[in-house]
Design an enzyme around this catalytic site. Structure first.
Site, PDB file in Angstrom:
ATOM      1  CG  HIS A  77       0.936  40.792  -2.031  1.00 34.51           C
ATOM      2  ND1 HIS A  77       0.865  40.103  -3.209  1.00 34.51           N
ATOM      3  CD2 HIS A  77       0.626  39.909  -1.051  1.00 34.51           C
ATOM      4  CE1 HIS A  77       0.516  38.843  -2.963  1.00 34.51           C
ATOM      5  NE2 HIS A  77       0.350  38.714  -1.660  1.00 34.51           N
ATOM      6  CE1 TYR A 206       1.261  42.573 -11.581  1.00 33.63           C
ATOM      7  CE2 TYR A 206      -0.020  42.816 -13.595  1.00 33.63           C
ATOM      8  CZ  TYR A 206       0.097  42.965 -12.234  1.00 33.63           C
ATOM      9  OH  TYR A 206      -0.933  43.522 -11.506  1.00 33.63           O
ATOM     10  N   PRO A 298      -7.078  45.591 -17.475  1.00 31.32           N
ATOM     11  CG  PRO A 298      -7.525  43.295 -17.441  1.00 31.32           C
ATOM     12  CD  PRO A 298      -7.674  44.514 -18.295  1.00 31.32           C
ATOM     13  CE  LYS A 302      -3.222  52.002 -10.181  1.00 31.91           C
ATOM     14  NZ  LYS A 302      -3.074  51.053  -9.078  1.00 31.91           N
ATOM     15  CE1 TYR A 390       0.175  46.343 -10.108  1.00 32.23           C
ATOM     16  CE2 TYR A 390       0.403  46.233  -7.715  1.00 32.23           C
ATOM     17  CZ  TYR A 390       0.013  45.665  -8.913  1.00 32.23           C
ATOM     18  OH  TYR A 390      -0.561  44.414  -8.926  1.00 32.23           O
TER      19      TYR A 390
HETATM   20  P1  RFL Z   1     -19.691  46.807 -11.931  1.00 36.69           P
HETATM   21  O1  RFL Z   1     -18.925  45.931 -11.035  1.00 36.69           O
HETATM   22  O2  RFL Z   1     -19.791  46.442 -13.357  1.00 36.69           O
HETATM   23  O3  RFL Z   1     -21.148  46.978 -11.311  1.00 36.69           O
HETATM   24  C1  RFL Z   1     -22.197  47.602 -12.017  1.00 36.69           C
HETATM   25  C2  RFL Z   1     -23.525  47.006 -11.541  1.00 36.69           C
HETATM   26  O4  RFL Z   1     -24.595  47.664 -12.210  1.00 36.69           O
HETATM   27  C3  RFL Z   1     -25.548  46.681 -12.614  1.00 36.69           C
HETATM   28  N1  RFL Z   1     -26.333  47.219 -13.747  1.00 36.69           N
HETATM   29  C4  RFL Z   1     -27.578  47.710 -13.627  1.00 36.69           C
HETATM   30  N2  RFL Z   1     -28.379  47.879 -12.560  1.00 36.69           N
HETATM   31  C5  RFL Z   1     -29.604  48.409 -12.775  1.00 36.69           C
HETATM   32  N3  RFL Z   1     -30.060  48.761 -14.006  1.00 36.69           N
HETATM   33  C6  RFL Z   1     -29.284  48.634 -15.100  1.00 36.69           C
HETATM   34  N4  RFL Z   1     -29.731  48.999 -16.302  1.00 36.69           N
HETATM   35  C7  RFL Z   1     -27.982  48.086 -14.930  1.00 36.69           C
HETATM   36  N5  RFL Z   1     -26.974  47.806 -15.781  1.00 36.69           N
HETATM   37  C8  RFL Z   1     -25.992  47.293 -15.042  1.00 36.69           C
HETATM   38  C9  RFL Z   1     -24.698  45.484 -12.967  1.00 36.69           C
HETATM   39  O5  RFL Z   1     -25.449  44.276 -12.929  1.00 36.69           O
HETATM   40  C10 RFL Z   1     -23.625  45.540 -11.890  1.00 36.69           C
HETATM   41  O6  RFL Z   1     -23.970  44.794 -10.734  1.00 36.69           O
HETATM   42  O7  RFL Z   1     -19.127  48.316 -11.897  1.00 36.69           O
HETATM   43  P2  RFL Z   1     -18.442  49.147 -10.669  1.00 36.69           P
HETATM   44  O8  RFL Z   1     -19.263  49.034  -9.430  1.00 36.69           O
HETATM   45  O9  RFL Z   1     -18.144  50.473 -11.245  1.00 36.69           O
HETATM   46  O10 RFL Z   1     -17.092  48.374 -10.356  1.00 36.69           O
HETATM   47  C11 RFL Z   1     -16.033  48.353 -11.291  1.00 36.69           C
HETATM   48  C12 RFL Z   1     -15.230  47.063 -11.165  1.00 36.69           C
HETATM   49  O11 RFL Z   1     -16.124  45.965 -11.194  1.00 36.69           O
HETATM   50  C13 RFL Z   1     -14.181  46.906 -12.280  1.00 36.69           C
HETATM   51  O12 RFL Z   1     -13.570  48.152 -12.565  1.00 36.69           O
HETATM   52  C14 RFL Z   1     -13.061  45.910 -11.900  1.00 36.69           C
HETATM   53  O13 RFL Z   1     -13.573  44.622 -11.765  1.00 36.69           O
HETATM   54  C15 RFL Z   1     -11.949  45.914 -12.951  1.00 36.69           C
HETATM   55  N6  RFL Z   1     -10.895  44.917 -12.677  1.00 36.69           N
HETATM   56  C16 RFL Z   1      -9.902  45.165 -11.740  1.00 36.69           C
HETATM   57  N7  RFL Z   1      -9.887  46.293 -11.020  1.00 36.69           N
HETATM   58  C17 RFL Z   1      -8.949  46.506 -10.046  1.00 36.69           C
HETATM   59  O14 RFL Z   1      -8.959  47.578  -9.415  1.00 36.69           O
HETATM   60  N8  RFL Z   1      -7.975  45.558  -9.733  1.00 36.69           N
HETATM   61  C18 RFL Z   1      -7.926  44.378 -10.401  1.00 36.69           C
HETATM   62  O15 RFL Z   1      -7.101  43.529 -10.045  1.00 36.69           O
HETATM   63  C19 RFL Z   1      -8.884  44.152 -11.471  1.00 36.69           C
HETATM   64  N9  RFL Z   1      -8.868  43.004 -12.160  1.00 36.69           N
HETATM   65  C20 RFL Z   1     -10.880  43.713 -13.383  1.00 36.69           C
HETATM   66  C21 RFL Z   1      -9.839  42.765 -13.104  1.00 36.69           C
HETATM   67  C22 RFL Z   1     -11.852  43.416 -14.344  1.00 36.69           C
HETATM   68  C23 RFL Z   1     -11.797  42.220 -15.037  1.00 36.69           C
HETATM   69  N10 RFL Z   1     -12.819  41.996 -15.976  1.00 36.69           N
HETATM   70  C24 RFL Z   1     -13.631  40.842 -15.989  1.00 36.69           C
HETATM   71  C25 RFL Z   1     -13.235  43.068 -16.855  1.00 36.69           C
HETATM   72  C26 RFL Z   1      -9.780  41.576 -13.790  1.00 36.69           C
HETATM   73  C27 RFL Z   1     -10.736  41.303 -14.772  1.00 36.69           C
HETATM   74  C28 RFL Z   1     -10.587  40.011 -15.536  1.00 36.69           C
HETATM   75  C1  PHB Z   2      -6.488  39.498 -10.188  1.00 37.35           C
HETATM   76  O1  PHB Z   2      -6.030  38.944  -9.185  1.00 37.35           O
HETATM   77  O2  PHB Z   2      -7.589  39.175 -10.677  1.00 37.35           O
HETATM   78  C2  PHB Z   2      -5.700  40.564 -10.851  1.00 37.35           C
HETATM   79  C3  PHB Z   2      -4.514  40.989 -10.266  1.00 37.35           C
HETATM   80  C4  PHB Z   2      -3.758  41.975 -10.884  1.00 37.35           C
HETATM   81  C5  PHB Z   2      -4.193  42.529 -12.066  1.00 37.35           C
HETATM   82  C6  PHB Z   2      -5.384  42.119 -12.651  1.00 37.35           C
HETATM   83  C7  PHB Z   2      -6.148  41.122 -12.044  1.00 37.35           C
HETATM   84  O3  PHB Z   2      -3.434  43.475 -12.666  1.00 37.35           O
END
Ligand code: RFL
Ligand code: PHB
Length: 395
Positions: A77, A206, A298, A302, A390
């Site tokens: 994109h 957005y 989110p 980032k 971004y």
């Molecule tokens: P995770 O993915 O939470 O993984 C952590 C892992 O540790 C395990 N764990 C344990 N394991 C052993 N012993 C314990 N006591 C433990 N406690 C926990 C967990 O089960 C898990 O498997 O953290 P990590 O690896 O740091 O990754 C971070 C990302 O997952 C997170 O920052 C992103 O998903 C945030 N996020 C987005 N980030 C982006 O860069 N671009 C996006 O478009 C974006 N969209 C989003 C998002 C997060 C969202 N939510 C649900 C908060 C959209 C949403 C809706």
């Molecule tokens: C997504 O596709 O889940 C998504 C994309 C952009 C964002 C957050 C989540 O800023």
């Protein structure tokens, strides 16, 4: 002592994107790791989260040798859209940043690729590890213990990487006096829906509307990901599909709304929005990375990308230590990672503030917010500042 004693160079807590990527980068560099994950592999893959990867994140996946499917299936994109006051304003990412772009590729897919690569190289992962406990990380001989398949396991290691997310055991193991916590809660969440239908637009939209923020994203040419700002305490049961599509349509500009096609949801979830940083990111032999150390709302896409940049600095530090006996990379880890983390915290807070409705805002606050959106729509300099953040600041 445990029932079974293991030894590795780096014990990684958590098999999310941060833990798996670190494991793969270290494997490529010849460094041994054991990953301990509380959940099953299937559970980890069922969590639907991020979708936007910075070029720096893609480069790390290449370095880890896991980018083939991403290059085949990911969507490049070169821009995205802001929608407000009935119109769409395109942010020309490539034109404003000297040709940089982002890639749409689901976190689930990236996690699957990393899990497969780890399984293929035979590096050990203990899924469904219970009672994970970190010990002696204030020394050069840290240990991790857990309960795995009914056995008590003790892992002796040189370093522990706490990649276990915001509810993990790593930062909770640190003495409170060793950490500074910085936090902001937002008075709303995001209600997300996944649907197997063509995205409403070929680039993300957005939207900021007086009924609340909305985001139109995607996973592929056939799978859409949409979000609505919702009040805290919102119940999924109160949001049948028809209500979701109706509300989304109302928050979009007329051009986007007219193109929106309803489809049955295949997943629906709610996430609260929060900013959080724990400093420092190192304590003795324990290093925090990803959501274990910081959370962003989110809006700026980032969170996953910050997890990847932490892992880049940490892998560099560990490789310097093992290959060249150099301590400087590990010593600088916390400071280098946090410098980038705080810039992404600022950007995520700013983009959230710009586009959401805040229930306690005054008429003055709302006028300032509208003026900022109008300024952005008319100023190339303002758009360039948005675009450079971004696409991702340099590592
Ligand atoms: P995770 O993915 O939470 O993984 C952590 C892992 O540790 C395990 N764990 C344990 N394991 C052993 N012993 C314990 N006591 C433990 N406690 C926990 C967990 O089960 C898990 O498997 O953290 P990590 O690896 O740091 O990754 C971070 C990302 O997952 C997170 O920052 C992103 O998903 C945030 N996020 C987005 N980030 C982006 O860069 N671009 C996006 O478009 C974006 N969209 C989003 C998002 C997060 C969202 N939510 C649900 C908060 C959209 C949403 C809706
Ligand atoms: C997504 O596709 O889940 C998504 C994309 C952009 C964002 C957050 C989540 O800023």
């Amino acid at each position: 002592m445990g029932d079974k004693a293991l030894r590795t160079q780096v014990a990684i807590i958590g098999a999310g994107p941060a833990g798996l990527l670190l494991g793969q980068l270290l494997h490529v560099a010849g460094i041994d790791t054991i990953i301990l994950e509380r959940r099953s592999g299937d559970y980890v893959l069922s969590r639907i989260r991020a979708g936007v990867l910075e070029q720096g994140t893609v480069a790390l996946l290449e370095q880890a040798g896991v980018a083939a499917r991403l290059h085949a299936e990911g969507l490049r994109h070169d821009g995205f859209n802001l929608a407000y006051d009935g119109a769409r304003h395109r942010i020309d990412l490539a034109g404003l940043t000297g040709g940089r772009h982002v890639t749409i590729y689901g976190q689930t897919e990236m996690t699957r690729d990393l899990m497969q690569a780890r399984a293929a190289c035979g590096a050990p992962s203990l899924y469904e590890a219970a009672e994970v406990h970190l010990a002696d990380f204030d020394s050069a001989h840290p240990r991790v213990t857990c309960l795995f398949e009914g056995q008590r396991i003790e892992i002796a290691c040189d370093f522990i990487a706490g990649c276990d997310g915001s509810h993990g055991v790593s930062h909770a193991s640190l003495p409170a006096a060793a950490l500074s916590l910085h936090e902001r809660h937002y008075p709303f969440g995001w209600l997300g829906v996944m649907a197997d239908v063509a995205p409403v637009s070929d680039e993300l939209v957005y939207a900021s509307h007086e009924r609340g923020f909305a985001l139109c994203s995607m996973r592929s040419a056939h799978r859409s990901r949409y979000y609505l700002q919702c009040p805290l305490g919102t119940e999924i049961a109160d949001w049948p599909d028809a209500r979701f599509w109706d509300e989304l349509r109302q928050r979009l500009d007329p051009q986007t709304a007219a193109a929106l096609v309803d489809a049955p949801s295949i997943e629906k979830s709610i996430a609260p929005l929060r900013s959080f940083v724990a400093e420092p990111m190192r304590f003795g032999s324990l290093f925090l990375a990803g959501d274990a150390a910081h959370i962003v709302p989110p809006t700026g896409a980032k969170g996953l990308n910050l997890a990847a940049s932490d892992v880049h600095y940490l892998a560099e530090g560990l490789i310097g230590h093992y290959r060249e006996g150099r301590a400087s990379g590990l010593e600088a880890y916390s400071q280098r990672a946090l410098a980038r983390v705080w810039k992404a915290e600022r950007f995520s807070w700013w983009m959230t503030s710009l586009l959401h409705q805040f229930p306690d805002s005054s008429p003055f606050d709302r006028k300032i917010q509208a003026a900022e959106r109008a300024y952005l729509a008319g100023s190339r300099a303002a758009m360039a500042a948005l675009a450079e953040n971004y696409v991702g600041l340099p590592f």
